[in-house]
Design an enzyme around this catalytic site. Sequence first.
Site, short mmCIF file in Angstrom:
data_model
loop_
_atom_site.label_atom_id
_atom_site.label_comp_id
_atom_site.label_asym_id
_atom_site.label_seq_id
_atom_site.Cartn_x
_atom_site.Cartn_y
_atom_site.Cartn_z
N SER A 192 0.84 -1.19 0.00
CA SER A 192 0.00 0.00 0.00
C SER A 192 0.88 1.25 0.00
O SER A 192 1.65 1.46 -0.93
CB SER A 192 -0.96 -0.05 1.20
OG SER A 192 -1.97 0.92 1.08
N GLU A 316 -9.69 -4.98 -3.76
CA GLU A 316 -8.96 -4.13 -2.84
C GLU A 316 -9.89 -3.26 -1.99
O GLU A 316 -9.78 -3.20 -0.76
CB GLU A 316 -8.00 -3.22 -3.61
CG GLU A 316 -6.89 -3.93 -4.36
CD GLU A 316 -5.68 -4.23 -3.49
OE1 GLU A 316 -5.73 -3.94 -2.28
OE2 GLU A 316 -4.69 -4.74 -4.04
N HIS A 412 -8.05 -5.38 0.42
CA HIS A 412 -6.78 -4.72 0.72
C HIS A 412 -6.26 -5.21 2.07
O HIS A 412 -7.00 -5.27 3.05
CB HIS A 412 -7.02 -3.21 0.77
CG HIS A 412 -5.80 -2.37 0.76
ND1 HIS A 412 -4.89 -2.37 -0.27
CD2 HIS A 412 -5.33 -1.45 1.65
CE1 HIS A 412 -3.94 -1.49 -0.02
NE2 HIS A 412 -4.17 -0.93 1.15
#
Length: 492
Positions: A192, A316, A412
């Site tokens: 990320s 995600e 995610h």
Amino acid sequence: MGVDASGFVEVGLEEGRLRGARRDGVLWFSGVPYARPPVESLRFAPPEPPRPWTGTRDATRPMPIAPQAASRLAAVMGDFSRQQDEDCLQLTIATPGVDGGHRPVIVWLHGGGFSSGGGGLDWYDGCRLAREGDAVVVGVNYRLGALGYLYANGLSPGNLGLLDQARAIRFVREHARDFGGDPDAITLMGQSAGANAIAALFAGGHAGPGIRRVILQSGAYGIGALDTDRAGEMGERFLHHLGLADAPDRARDLSVATILAAQGAVARETAQLGETAPPFHLLAHPPGLPADFRFDTLAADAMAGVEILMGVTARECQAFFARDPRMACLDHDGAQARLQALYGDAAAGDYARRHQARPDIHAADLFSDWISDFVFDTPTLRYADRASAAGAGVYFYRFDWQPPASDFGSCHCLELPFLMGTERAWNGSPMLGPGGPQAIERLSATMRAAWLAFARNGVPAAPSLPAWPRYARDTRLAMHLDDQPRVGNARA
């Protein structure tokens, strides 16, 4: 240097001696300073090298994390509690031995939207990777939020967290041999915000020698980098909440609590459904980055000759939207209008076309998938296309595994428990569902083996995986990671 009868170990660095401990079959050092504490005159200033210390510094206790508010993904990943301190520019290092070995070095840059997390959290414990891969694993703290990414004339130049990371990498390179590692075999690994940072480090010329490989997990390249106008607006809002619009330099004397309160106020007043970018993050401006910075051009070109393992999870943005109460009443007209307001007419038209192709899909699901594609999937594929064309050896993955009956799906951060941390750290994580860490044991072992093989020789491989082909733009083949891994199109 060596391990004494009590299990402690001492290492002599140029700056001073460190005392570490044996933990989970490896040697563990925590709170290793790579820069001076960024306090007083050094708050809102680029990092400076650490000062030497006298005596032996205790590195056997968990290090503090950078000052931060609660994570916005606490309901997804779970929560954590750790001492916070501005004196946080430190490393956690796990190594099989301080014996002059030439082990691969993995440097971990954590995610958290440039506003939360820490390199030494139990989620990111590197002991198992170090033990299984005979590797040195390093977790990095860096400044977060306004303390790390504020851009305000007369106070902060921006990108301080990025410069922290560059200083940490330099320290690791200089001291790799002290911890049994090879300074010419460094892999940067980030997820990320950490993946965005790695790209920025290369584009800004900060990566330096010795970095052979990078692992980019769920980079949010679609958020781009702030230009000076937008970053300046965030800085003005921040100073307004502090009451320091006309005296910005006084922010160096305020309490951390006051800084975080103003940062939170800016985040709340700029938050919009569908907007995933935090108010304080990478700035396309020196120091740190060129003014024309783009992930899929400058960063990709800067990685020519580097081996890259990169990928995304299948859905995600479910991490951001699955539990958002605003999604329950979202219809297709509202979703299309929201995208038009955020991203323009082209986004609204694309949403309409996707709805026409999938007429039975709920608006919340299509909205989440559209944002996932815009922020993560398509920019990551563009990055992979350009990097492979520039001469990088690219391997792509798509993480498809999901717990049964989970509204998060393959969201995610879901791949993180498969690679790092301890079972105890991830036990009860909502995104893993009721099965917990035990349910992921087989795929977890496979992924760790593949990631470690990549760090060692540049090719991700494991006995239970099919042969993993290199990524190329004309085929876009990827490894789909699930209970039964397979090779297929990266988009599928």
